[in-house]
Scaffold this active site. Structure first.
Site, PDB file in Angstrom:
ATOM      1  N   TYR A   4      -1.962   0.223  10.880  1.00  0.00           N
ATOM      2  CA  TYR A   4      -2.186  -0.416   9.707  1.00  0.00           C
ATOM      3  C   TYR A   4      -1.026   0.092   8.562  1.00  0.00           C
ATOM      4  O   TYR A   4      -0.409  -0.966   8.245  1.00  0.00           O
ATOM      5  CB  TYR A   4      -3.430   0.296   8.877  1.00  0.00           C
ATOM      6  CG  TYR A   4      -3.644   0.021   7.503  1.00  0.00           C
ATOM      7  CD1 TYR A   4      -3.871  -1.265   7.474  1.00  0.00           C
ATOM      8  CD2 TYR A   4      -3.374   0.668   6.543  1.00  0.00           C
ATOM      9  CE1 TYR A   4      -4.270  -1.661   5.948  1.00  0.00           C
ATOM     10  CE2 TYR A   4      -3.389   0.357   5.337  1.00  0.00           C
ATOM     11  CZ  TYR A   4      -3.723  -0.887   4.976  1.00  0.00           C
ATOM     12  OH  TYR A   4      -4.033  -1.572   3.657  1.00  0.00           O
ATOM     13  N   SER A  18       0.772  -1.168   0.161  1.00  0.00           N
ATOM     14  CA  SER A  18       0.173   0.053  -0.075  1.00  0.00           C
ATOM     15  C   SER A  18       0.830   1.169   0.042  1.00  0.00           C
ATOM     16  O   SER A  18       2.028   1.127   0.424  1.00  0.00           O
ATOM     17  CB  SER A  18      -0.946  -0.058   1.284  1.00  0.00           C
ATOM     18  OG  SER A  18      -1.564   1.233   1.430  1.00  0.00           O
TER      19      SER A  18
END
Length: 354
Positions: A173, A149
């Site tokens: 995250y 990501s």
């Protein structure tokens, strides 16, 4: 373990070449996270090119979000299971003679990771090494695309992110994606697995039912006559990339891995080379939906990086990939999908209550 079957709607804007179609014809493909927004879209696109698609997800069965998904429900094999179950992973890889793996499964909601960091780390990091360790035993020659990501980069003063920037996620995250990314690089470098890593911008499009995200939540709010809500101060900048472009990005990455003498462990950014403030995205959606409802600015986003966007030049030059949809074009398609989706949901509820 209960299994089901499923697929999702035809993807607009893909237009694979004859060479690309040949690569995927009869190819055995495993997609972890296959019950998710991106995984299901990718699975459908590959089935349309003739692949034998196996989807692994955590839901009892694949969601059927639209008529196209229901019509194609028999065209893929779906298994409900856990990516941290190595025996299951080896069984799927060896039993189906998987040639290409897309590892997309993750704990992907930033707020949920903040609330329960141990689960996010366990799924995103241990899950990644379990998948790759299973591949080392049962599918060592497979092309493996690991979804990282843009969040893996963490916070950097100089933007846009380049692939050689350090991975320094500090929030739960972000950190989990930094770690999983490094794990994938380690398996490529140390064990020679044929891995490439994708670092995507914020992905949006019809089929994303995580309404904690800005775009689907804004569309839902306006559709039901409510003011859209922005958790931040509205000035956070992100790169938004349409789902059809990400599907083509994953496909291009795997095809690149299937070439000769490719460097293992390469990472690629996928984005539009543009960034937008959250308030501007909401305004664009409001115009498309002809809404004059004012936005509610909560200014309560916690532990989120203010500005994140990518340089995708490497993907353009190495993979021949570039996004086909501008934000305005992608939002137009997305709004249309959700309006149809909500209308069908409302009609089904009325019929059930009649």
């Amino acid at each position: 373990m209960e299994c089901g079957r499923g697929a999702l709607e035809n993807m607009e804007g893909l237009n694979p070449t004859a060479e690309s179609k040949g690569f995927w014809k009869n190819r055995a493909v495993l997609i972890t996270g296959g019950d998710g927004f991106v995984g299901s879209r990718l699975g459908h696109a590959l089935m349309e090119q003739g692949s034998r698609v196996f989807l692994l997800g955590s839901k009892e069965r694949l969601p059927e979000l639209d008529p196209a998904s229901r019509a194609l429900v028999s065209r893929s094999t779906y298994v409900c299971g856990d990516i941290r179950d190595r025996a299951l992973m080896e069984q799927m890889l060896a039993g189906h003679r998987i040639q290409t793996v897309f590892h997309l499964a993750a704990k992907a909601i930033v707020g949920e990771a903040l609330g329960d960091p141990t689960e996010a780390l366990d799924i995103n990091v241990r899950g990644t090494w379990t998948v790759l360790e299973a591949a080392r035993s049962a599918a060592k020659d497979a092309e493996i695309v690991v979804a990282s990501s843009d969040k893996a980069y963490g916070s950097h003063r100089n933007l846009p992110y380049q692939e050689d920037y350090p991975l320094q996620g500090r929030n739960p995250y972000d950190c989990s994606k930094s770690c999983a990314d490094l794990v994938a690089q380690m398996y490529a470098e140390t064990y020679g697995l044929n891995i490439a890593i994708t670092r995507c911008a914020n992905i949006y499009g019809g089929g994303d039912v995580h309404f904690s995200r800005l775009i689907p939540d804004t569309i839902r709010s306006i559709h039901y006559g409510k003011s859209p809500v922005i958790r931040s101060d509205g000035l956070f900048r992100r790169d938004y990339v349409y789902i059809a472009d990400i599907v083509s990005a994953y496909r291009a990455t795997a095809e690149w891995l299937g070439g000769k003498n490719q460097k293992k462990g390469e990472a690629f950014n996928f984005g539009t080379n543009a960034s937008h403030e959250a308030r501007d995205v909401v305004e664009k959606i409001s115009r498309l939906m002809r809404s004059s409802l004012p936005s509610v600015i909560l200014a309560e986003a916690r532990y989120e990086i203010r500005d994140q966007y990518l340089n995708a030049e490497k993907a353009r030059t190495a993979l021949g990939w570039s996004p086909r949809f501008t934000l305005d074009e992608g939002l137009k398609e997305t709004v249309s999908w959700y309006q149809d989706f909500f209308t069908r949901q409302d009609n089904a509820q009325k019929s059930a209550g009649a």
